[in-house]
Design a protein around this motif. Structure first.
Motif, PDB file in Angstrom:
ATOM      1  N   THR A   1    -108.654 108.965 -17.749  1.00  0.00           N
ATOM      2  CA  THR A   1    -107.788 110.023 -17.216  1.00  0.00           C
ATOM      3  C   THR A   1    -107.936 111.302 -18.029  1.00  0.00           C
ATOM      4  OG1 THR A   1    -106.166 108.432 -16.377  1.00  0.00           O
ATOM      5  CG2 THR A   1    -105.383 110.680 -16.772  1.00  0.00           C
ATOM      6  N   MET A   2    -108.039 111.161 -19.357  1.00  0.00           N
ATOM      7  CA  MET A   2    -108.205 112.330 -20.214  1.00  0.00           C
ATOM      8  C   MET A   2    -109.523 113.048 -19.929  1.00  0.00           C
ATOM      9  SD  MET A   2    -106.709 110.773 -23.800  1.00  0.00           S
ATOM     10  CE  MET A   2    -107.025 112.267 -24.761  1.00  0.00           C
ATOM     11  N   VAL A   3    -110.584 112.275 -19.706  1.00  0.00           N
ATOM     12  CA  VAL A   3    -111.883 112.884 -19.382  1.00  0.00           C
ATOM     13  C   VAL A   3    -111.814 113.607 -18.040  1.00  0.00           C
ATOM     14  CG1 VAL A   3    -114.304 112.421 -18.851  1.00  0.00           C
ATOM     15  CG2 VAL A   3    -113.202 111.226 -20.749  1.00  0.00           C
ATOM     16  N   GLU A   4    -111.191 112.970 -17.059  1.00  0.00           N
ATOM     17  CA  GLU A   4    -111.078 113.594 -15.738  1.00  0.00           C
ATOM     18  C   GLU A   4    -110.267 114.890 -15.805  1.00  0.00           C
ATOM     19  OE1 GLU A   4    -109.375 110.369 -13.634  1.00  0.00           O
ATOM     20  OE2 GLU A   4    -111.304 109.399 -13.177  1.00  0.00           O
ATOM     21  N   LYS A   5    -109.203 114.879 -16.614  1.00  0.00           N
ATOM     22  CA  LYS A   5    -108.393 116.090 -16.770  1.00  0.00           C
ATOM     23  C   LYS A   5    -109.195 117.194 -17.453  1.00  0.00           C
ATOM     24  CE  LYS A   5    -103.944 117.723 -18.544  1.00  0.00           C
ATOM     25  NZ  LYS A   5    -102.685 117.352 -19.243  1.00  0.00           N
ATOM     26  N   LEU A   6    -110.018 116.816 -18.426  1.00  0.00           N
ATOM     27  CA  LEU A   6    -110.880 117.792 -19.098  1.00  0.00           C
ATOM     28  C   LEU A   6    -111.818 118.443 -18.094  1.00  0.00           C
ATOM     29  CD1 LEU A   6    -112.123 119.012 -21.772  1.00  0.00           C
ATOM     30  CD2 LEU A   6    -113.750 117.093 -21.657  1.00  0.00           C
ATOM     31  N   TYR A   7    -112.492 117.646 -17.269  1.00  0.00           N
ATOM     32  CA  TYR A   7    -113.439 118.181 -16.295  1.00  0.00           C
ATOM     33  C   TYR A   7    -112.755 119.064 -15.251  1.00  0.00           C
ATOM     34  CZ  TYR A   7    -117.251 115.165 -17.954  1.00  0.00           C
ATOM     35  OH  TYR A   7    -118.221 114.573 -18.706  1.00  0.00           O
ATOM     36  N   ALA A   8    -111.474 118.797 -15.005  1.00  0.00           N
ATOM     37  CA  ALA A   8    -110.743 119.583 -14.003  1.00  0.00           C
ATOM     38  C   ALA A   8    -110.233 120.903 -14.568  1.00  0.00           C
ATOM     39  CB  ALA A   8    -109.569 118.771 -13.465  1.00  0.00           C
ATOM     40  N   SER A   9    -110.323 121.096 -15.887  1.00  0.00           N
ATOM     41  CA  SER A   9    -109.833 122.327 -16.515  1.00  0.00           C
ATOM     42  C   SER A   9    -110.880 123.429 -16.382  1.00  0.00           C
ATOM     43  CB  SER A   9    -109.517 122.084 -17.993  1.00  0.00           C
ATOM     44  OG  SER A   9    -108.532 121.088 -18.136  1.00  0.00           O
ATOM     45  N   PRO A  10    -110.516 124.604 -15.874  1.00  0.00           N
ATOM     46  CA  PRO A  10    -111.486 125.694 -15.694  1.00  0.00           C
ATOM     47  C   PRO A  10    -112.201 126.056 -16.992  1.00  0.00           C
ATOM     48  CG  PRO A  10    -109.415 126.212 -14.591  1.00  0.00           C
ATOM     49  CD  PRO A  10    -109.167 124.985 -15.415  1.00  0.00           C
ATOM     50  N   GLY A  11    -113.532 126.054 -16.955  1.00  0.00           N
ATOM     51  CA  GLY A  11    -114.338 126.454 -18.103  1.00  0.00           C
ATOM     52  C   GLY A  11    -114.523 125.395 -19.159  1.00  0.00           C
ATOM     53  N   ALA A  12    -113.863 124.255 -19.023  1.00  0.00           N
ATOM     54  CA  ALA A  12    -113.946 123.208 -20.050  1.00  0.00           C
ATOM     55  C   ALA A  12    -115.218 122.373 -19.903  1.00  0.00           C
ATOM     56  CB  ALA A  12    -112.726 122.301 -19.975  1.00  0.00           C
ATOM     57  N   ALA A  13    -115.570 121.663 -20.970  1.00  0.00           N
ATOM     58  CA  ALA A  13    -116.733 120.756 -20.998  1.00  0.00           C
ATOM     59  C   ALA A  13    -118.049 121.470 -20.735  1.00  0.00           C
ATOM     60  CB  ALA A  13    -116.550 119.604 -20.014  1.00  0.00           C
ATOM     61  N   GLN A  14    -118.104 122.778 -21.027  1.00  0.00           N
ATOM     62  CA  GLN A  14    -119.350 123.522 -20.898  1.00  0.00           C
ATOM     63  C   GLN A  14    -120.154 123.484 -22.192  1.00  0.00           C
ATOM     64  OE1 GLN A  14    -120.579 125.049 -18.098  1.00  0.00           O
ATOM     65  NE2 GLN A  14    -118.885 124.164 -16.964  1.00  0.00           N
ATOM     66  N   VAL A  15    -119.500 123.236 -23.307  1.00  0.00           N
ATOM     67  CA  VAL A  15    -120.196 123.079 -24.587  1.00  0.00           C
ATOM     68  C   VAL A  15    -120.869 121.712 -24.575  1.00  0.00           C
ATOM     69  CG1 VAL A  15    -119.904 122.919 -27.096  1.00  0.00           C
ATOM     70  CG2 VAL A  15    -118.533 124.541 -25.777  1.00  0.00           C
TER      71      VAL A  15
END
Length: 234
Positions: free
Chosen positions: A186-200
């Motif tokens: 769930t934490m990973v899915e929430k990260l991916y749903a955050s604008p601009g996140a997980a681009q690093v």
């Protein structure tokens, strides 16, 4: 070909090279969040230029991290810390051999990942939380509170696990660890749903690995749980 047209062709070729380089190195275990798009839905790539106006290639992994990235890493530290505490109980509470082997793997792997996450935050000048199995420390109304991340066990559940032994421990450990792992997904899915996140790249790769590894372990634990005979429980 005149000079202006030649320069346009050169810029387009350089931009295509940058895109190709990045795409060739995308990890296939999870979908990277979409790139920024214009109002028409067309992705716009603007290559950076040096002072002379020449196009400079973008180093892979040069994107800036976001507040969502920091929150994910900080929260996952406490999430992992609790999993380590749970796993170490298997060594002293009469767990059967396959449960104990799984627990040892979880303890070692997540201990290493806690160090990785703390170093990532430290290297970027972000606050580095302690590995607290009671949750992530948050400030509200001038006071600090421990906030459980998704899937983390309550103090009552930890106490229940600590009281169990043998087959009862195996059943509770697997049940609670499945709950814990699903929270990490769930934490990973929430990260991916955050604008601009997980681009690093470090964030993207780590989150993808967490999702893949813990999905696999959930499937394994569900099979192990199905082998526990209810008649053997106290």
């Amino acid at each position: 070909m005149n000079r202006s047209l030649s320069r346009v062709v050169t810029c387009v070729a350089a931009a295509a090279s940058v895109i190709a380089t990045g795409c060739s190195r995308v990890t296939p275990t999870a979908a990277r969040p979409p790139s920024p798009a214009s109002a028409s839905g067309v992705v716009i790539v603007v290559p950076p230029r040096d002072p002379a106006g020449n196009v400079r290639p973008v180093p892979y992994g040069a994107r800036e991290h976001t507040a969502a990235d920091v929150h994910f890493m900080s929260g996952m530290i406490s999430h992992h810390a609790q999993a380590v505490v749970m796993a170490k109980l298997a060594l002293t509470h009469g767990a059967r051999s396959d449960v104990r082997i799984l627990a040892e793997r979880i303890a070692v792997g997540q201990d290493d990942e806690i160090a990785l996450m703390q170093n990532w935050l430290r290297d970027r000048g972000e606050p580095v939380p302690e590995a607290r199995p009671t949750g992530m420390t948050m400030k509200m109304d001038g006071m600090e509170h421990d906030m459980l991340m998704p899937g983390m066990l309550t103090p009552e559940q930890i106490a229940q696990l600590d009281r169990a032994r043998g087959s009862q421990f195996d059943r509770l450990f697997l049940t609670f660890m499945i709950q814990h792992h699903r929270g990490a997904l769930t934490m990973v899915e929430k990260l991916y749903a955050s604008p601009g996140a997980a681009q690093v790249d470090e964030i993207y790769k780590f989150a993808s690995d967490v999702f893949a590894d813990q999905t696999t372990e959930i499937e394994r634990m569900e099979k192990m749980l199905a082998t526990i005979n209810p008649e053997q429980l106290p």
